[in-house]
Design a protein around this motif. Structure first.
Motif, PDB file in Angstrom:
ATOM      1  N   ALA A  85      42.837  41.692  39.880  1.00 57.43           N
ATOM      2  CA  ALA A  85      42.600  40.158  39.697  1.00 57.43           C
ATOM      3  C   ALA A  85      41.328  39.589  40.307  1.00 57.43           C
ATOM      4  O   ALA A  85      40.574  38.962  39.981  1.00 57.43           O
ATOM      5  CB  ALA A  85      43.724  39.446  39.986  1.00 57.43           C
ATOM      6  N   TYR A  88      38.311  40.872  38.564  1.00 55.62           N
ATOM      7  CA  TYR A  88      38.471  40.000  37.316  1.00 55.62           C
ATOM      8  C   TYR A  88      37.607  38.592  37.574  1.00 55.62           C
ATOM      9  O   TYR A  88      36.746  38.245  36.954  1.00 55.62           O
ATOM     10  CB  TYR A  88      39.459  39.927  36.729  1.00 55.62           C
ATOM     11  N   THR A  89      38.110  38.136  38.473  1.00 56.08           N
ATOM     12  CA  THR A  89      37.711  36.727  38.835  1.00 56.08           C
ATOM     13  C   THR A  89      36.269  36.542  39.087  1.00 56.08           C
ATOM     14  O   THR A  89      35.665  35.782  38.905  1.00 56.08           O
ATOM     15  CB  THR A  89      38.711  36.069  40.154  1.00 56.08           C
ATOM     16  N   GLN A 163      33.582  43.070  33.977  1.00 58.03           N
ATOM     17  CA  GLN A 163      34.903  42.737  34.275  1.00 58.03           C
ATOM     18  C   GLN A 163      35.696  44.145  34.421  1.00 58.03           C
ATOM     19  O   GLN A 163      35.421  45.037  33.770  1.00 58.03           O
ATOM     20  CB  GLN A 163      35.614  41.597  33.729  1.00 58.03           C
TER      21      GLN A 163
ATOM     22  N   LEU B  78      50.552  38.515  43.974  1.00 60.79           N
ATOM     23  CA  LEU B  78      50.237  39.830  43.120  1.00 60.79           C
ATOM     24  C   LEU B  78      50.415  40.994  43.957  1.00 60.79           C
ATOM     25  O   LEU B  78      50.852  42.036  43.696  1.00 60.79           O
ATOM     26  CB  LEU B  78      48.637  39.865  42.804  1.00 60.79           C
ATOM     27  N   SER B 115      42.829  31.077  41.759  1.00 59.60           N
ATOM     28  CA  SER B 115      43.181  31.171  40.227  1.00 59.60           C
ATOM     29  C   SER B 115      42.076  32.368  39.678  1.00 59.60           C
ATOM     30  O   SER B 115      41.005  32.717  40.528  1.00 59.60           O
ATOM     31  CB  SER B 115      42.686  29.971  39.887  1.00 59.60           C
ATOM     32  N   LEU B 116      42.074  32.519  38.455  1.00 56.62           N
ATOM     33  CA  LEU B 116      41.370  33.660  37.865  1.00 56.62           C
ATOM     34  C   LEU B 116      39.978  32.990  37.392  1.00 56.62           C
ATOM     35  O   LEU B 116      39.178  33.774  37.053  1.00 56.62           O
ATOM     36  CB  LEU B 116      42.054  34.074  36.427  1.00 56.62           C
ATOM     37  N   GLY B 117      39.739  31.678  37.664  1.00 57.21           N
ATOM     38  CA  GLY B 117      38.423  30.974  37.578  1.00 57.21           C
ATOM     39  C   GLY B 117      37.720  31.009  36.256  1.00 57.21           C
ATOM     40  O   GLY B 117      36.782  31.115  36.270  1.00 57.21           O
ATOM     41  N   GLU B 118      38.783  30.998  35.156  1.00 60.64           N
ATOM     42  CA  GLU B 118      38.213  30.615  33.982  1.00 60.64           C
ATOM     43  C   GLU B 118      37.558  29.316  33.609  1.00 60.64           C
ATOM     44  O   GLU B 118      38.087  28.435  33.990  1.00 60.64           O
ATOM     45  CB  GLU B 118      39.395  31.076  32.703  1.00 60.64           C
ATOM     46  N   TYR B 127      50.276  34.118  36.515  1.00 59.86           N
ATOM     47  CA  TYR B 127      50.833  35.126  37.531  1.00 59.86           C
ATOM     48  C   TYR B 127      52.346  34.934  37.308  1.00 59.86           C
ATOM     49  O   TYR B 127      53.160  35.797  37.243  1.00 59.86           O
ATOM     50  CB  TYR B 127      50.524  34.596  38.950  1.00 59.86           C
TER      51      TYR B 127
END
Lengths: 578, 578
Positions: A85, A88-89, A163, B78, B115-118, B127
């Motif tokens: 994760a 990915y981020t 990613q 996670l 956060s996944l930063g999208e 999550y």
């Protein structure tokens, strides 16, 4: 048609992408696959657990361009979800290879060990479903005949998006044959060029803003580094640390040289952009910036922001350029936001890729020079050839404020956005191994806090056995300092247990030569930094820096040097080589 | 109406369920919540990382009935997914409490750290979505007014299913008020009774099978232990280890006494069912069973199988009772399969709960006794009052073969189904703390292998600081032995780095008294077991048992004692208290 084992095909492809080391933890569903690692000319570097393995692969990828980590179905892959994760981020390309039960076992709906054990339904897709949330593409292979193209599809997605991807590889499929012919056709490592008319229009718009500006600047941000790798057409032939260093640096340096604009780094890009040019203005980080740099950046009427992360966090305060809630006060109307897949000029978004726009912009500037006249602006231990990895938290936040103006050749990173403590020690394993493979790094330096270290302390074991001779600084202030500053300054939950770090270092690698030091005063630290034996880093070294419980580098209040901060404090015990 | 903070409500409810200790790792989204832990009369027991924390909560729940672990949004949660998936698979009730960003932050779609930063979508549900696969119920609280009932709904689901639940608690919601009145109404801890007519019919069917049998047996399996806890109406008033010990033991003992049938344990139930009755027949485990026990079990014409796991794995070979692919050769036609929510008689399934059927069956047997005549059948270190936790792999597979006939009061568990290495050391923290709270345990014994230990070695730190005085046996054969036996006997990936375990033990708790021993021969081990100081376990002790690289307890080939196995080998160095 020539055929090759599916597992070998995968490792050959990774080798083509410049991967030399594979990280992971052996498990029963992947054991035969691991036999194929050395056959492909790769080195297996097993780790004590998956948290460490995933961080190592991330660190390796940040240096080498691509990383790979192998875990086993269920427990193994689940323990690697936090590292994935994070990759990915932060746009780090990592292949997560998961050893699956055989096809027969999956279709038989049997209760295998490591499965969730539901009656009549092995739920073999559960972990894959979970992983889809934190990867840009994923697949579990079910057919050896199409495996080669499935693998290529995944790796191409990884390269395109920069990613992680997830590859489930059943033990039987891994050992079956697939066509080898695809290996002759390289993976896609170049982005499709921009449409010429649109690109010209965008360059013209940027030139318009630049032409009107009185205080233009360039802000070199961290995502650049990650975003950028894909665009390097030399990736496949370069397998050393230069790959990472050369991503969009060439384009960025050209822009800095051609415009003569003052340029700034951020916490994410610190260490990857040279600071030894006269136009270097410092490190910008919103409220945490030194006043002079802050003033220049925030009063700019033309900000060329390269590879910004859409919004960077400062202690839970969101700072999105879009929402206006940022502590970074940058005016969107006078900003050019250069991103991997788009460029925004004054808030208007165009579907063009940063790399090609930068090339075209520099060409245009060369043909029609600006009338802009260059203005000017603003660490004893760090040297050329150093590779520095810092932890999220105390140690990372201290570094951006240290002056690196005397250094032209340094590498440095941390996990800025995802911010998972324990990352640095784990990632250092992969990064230092990649640096060692490249042969360009002189000293490997890891700076972490004792709270963070406790999550992944097993990394010591790998750092020692891979003989990367790290110098590890452990900032010991008896607890989770960042958490203390946020809430619970005196709370017991922010205390971590007392460990003897020097002893641990030796215990994790009793067969290796190590030195250990404890530092309690600035004089001790000065003496240590003057010590030729210490500076030479000829063996693994650990330095425990004792700080007061509530000390934190000023950076967390107003960016300043961690190392200078230690100088304000007090006694060093000298370590001995054993 | 009286109100209470949402966080306090949660902890009060846990307290009512007998929870005294809460495990976890502090993080910025949960810090204020942690202030409420001691206010509710609970003890916060922070761990070095989430892998260790999750295992500790699992171990605690296996002993205490319910466990709780607190992590932070993103990286923290996670890293706890592997332990939670293990609890889910093995029916261990654990509340996973996750500190979330504020409601405002979530709805603002800002990019928060972790956060996944999208861009434009914080993906705050990712999550949670991932966790749904490995929990029986989950919720993220969004409204303080309904929080109390949401919490109750979750905890009731956990109690009903005996599996983990996921509770996302935003930092602001945790500190808002919710009605306190619900606390006066206990959670649901009793199953709805069976329909009387159906239950009578099932009992009659079972009696029919029993009446015709010449070689009936009782097979007491492990799921009993987990499934069973829910049915104890005394759960809320009992807060010590007796809770666990008394789950369905009363009913099982009554059945054994009333029928006089030979009874057998399995690897999962070993240690929870007394072996000191004359009708005890041994431990059954399919192909790994000692010949005499195997013969009795597999030739039985009436098997009362209590709390079997639907299928138990032996090294990747599925052994489902339904599929016929089991190495356990038990004839379904002559088996009564007693499960939490159903009972199968000769393969026909009835919707009745095991507990009430057992009660009714025993009552019926007392009124109309069987004509069956009792037949008969089959560790020097273990004692009454011991609590033994063994690792998946080498150490666990050795223990079921050790005779425990001299012991009536011992607790023992391992993670049989999910089989995640590293579990034992992590879970020991929770289990030993629960045992210490209960005050019934005399010695805490952890048996693990060096490969497994390397995943969660940080547990040493917690074992020492919670002063549970563990005696830790580390079986050191220089690698992943189970993996070697499966594949790669000489492969380098099955080698683990050399650590100095004794030194590690001291380094992880330099402030605590410890003893360390190394054992290399059977004579040394005999001497150690005869040593009164060692046997007393008056401080933390670590014993490193050196085995040959390819040694494994015979149990992995044919169940036999690990401890006896060490006896076949050679030299002990005595440790000293520091």
């Amino acid at each position: 048609m020539t055929e090759i084992l599916v597992g070998s095909y995968l490792f050959q492809r990774l080798k083509q992408l410049g991967v030399n080391s594979v990280f992971g933890v052996p498990g029963d569903y992947e054991l035969m696959l691991l036999d194929l690692v050395p056959e492909a000319g790769l080195t297996w570097r097993g780790n004590p657990n998956e948290l460490n393995a995933g961080y190592a692969a991330d660190g390796y990828a940040r240096v080498n361009g691509v990383g790979a980590v192998v875990t086993t179905f269920g427990p193994g892959e689940l323990s690697n979800m936090c590292p994935i994760a994070g990759s990915y981020t932060e746009f780090v390309p990592v292949v997560h290879i998961v050893g699956y039960p055989t096809e027969a076992a999956q279709h038989g709906k049997n209760i295998m060990h490591h499965s969730l054990g539901e009656v009549g339904d092995g739920k073999f897709n559960v972990y894959h479903e979970m992983s889809k949330h934190i990867t840009c593409a994923s697949a579990v292979l079910h057919d050896a005949k199409t495996a080669a193209s499935e693998i290529d599809k995944l790796l191409n997605a990884m390269l395109l998006n920069s990613q992680p991807v997830y590859l489930g590889l059943p033990t039987d499929i891994a050992m079956q044959k697939t066509p080898a012919i695809n290996l002759k056709f390289p993976l896609t490592t170049e982005l499709v060029p921009n449409k010429p008319e649109l690109q010209s229009f965008v360059v013209e718009k940027i030139r318009e803003m630049m032409g009107k500006a009185e205080n233009p600047i360039i802000l070199v941000d961290g995502s650049m580094y990650f975003y950028a790798f894909f665009m390097s057409p030399v990736l496949i032939t370069l397998t050393n640390a230069d790959t990472a260093r050369n991503r969009l640096l060439k384009e960025t340096k050209a822009l800095i040289a051609t415009t003569g604009f003052p340029y700034f780094a951020t916490a994410m890009s610190k260490g990857f952009i040279p600071e030894n040019l006269p136009t270097f203005g410092g490190v910008y980080g919103g409220a945490g910036t030194l006043p002079e740099a802050k003033k220049v950046v925030e009063s700019s009427d033309c900000t060329l922001w390269l590879g910004s992360y859409p919004a960077r966090p400062i202690f839970g305060v969101s700072n999105s350029i879009y929402s206006g809630e940022f502590t970074e006060k940058i005016n969107e109307n006078t900003t050019v936001d250069f991103q991997r897949f788009f460029v925004k000029v004054g808030g208007v978004r165009f579907d063009v890729k940063m790399k090609y726009v930068l090339d075209a912009l520099v060409e245009d500037l060369k043909k029609k020079p600006l009338s802009y006249k260059t203005k000017s602006s603003m660490g004893s231990y760090l040297q050329d050839g150093d590779f520095v990895i810092t932890e999220t938290g105390t140690s990372a936040f201290g570094i951006p404020g240290s002056s690196l103006q005397h250094i032209s050749d340094i590498q440095m990173f941390n996990q800025t956005i995802f911010g998972s403590i324990g990352f640095a020690s784990g990632a250092a394993v992969g990064a230092f191994v990649a640096g060692k493979e490249a042969g360009t790094v002189k000293r490997n330096i890891l700076i972490t806090g004792e709270g963070s270290l406790q999550l992944t302390v097993q990394a010591f074991s790998d750092l020692l056995r891979h003989e990367v001779h790290p110098t590890v600084f452990v900032l010991n202030n008896g607890g989770y300092t960042v958490e203390r500053l946020i809430h619970g300054m005196e709370a017991s939950y922010n205390t971590v247990p007392v460990w003897d770090y020097g002893k641990l270092f030796r215990a994790f690698g009793p067969d290796f030569k190590t030195r250990q030091y404890t530092v309690k005063t600035p004089d001790e630290l000065d003496a240590l930094f003057a010590d030729e034996e210490f500076k030479s880093s000829s063996c693994a070294q650990i330095v425990e820096l004792f700080l007061g419980k509530h000390d934190a580098p000023l950076a967390m209040k107003l960016t300043t040097a961690a190392i200078e901060e230690f100088n304000k404090r007090s006694r060093m015990k000298r370590g001995k080589c054993r």
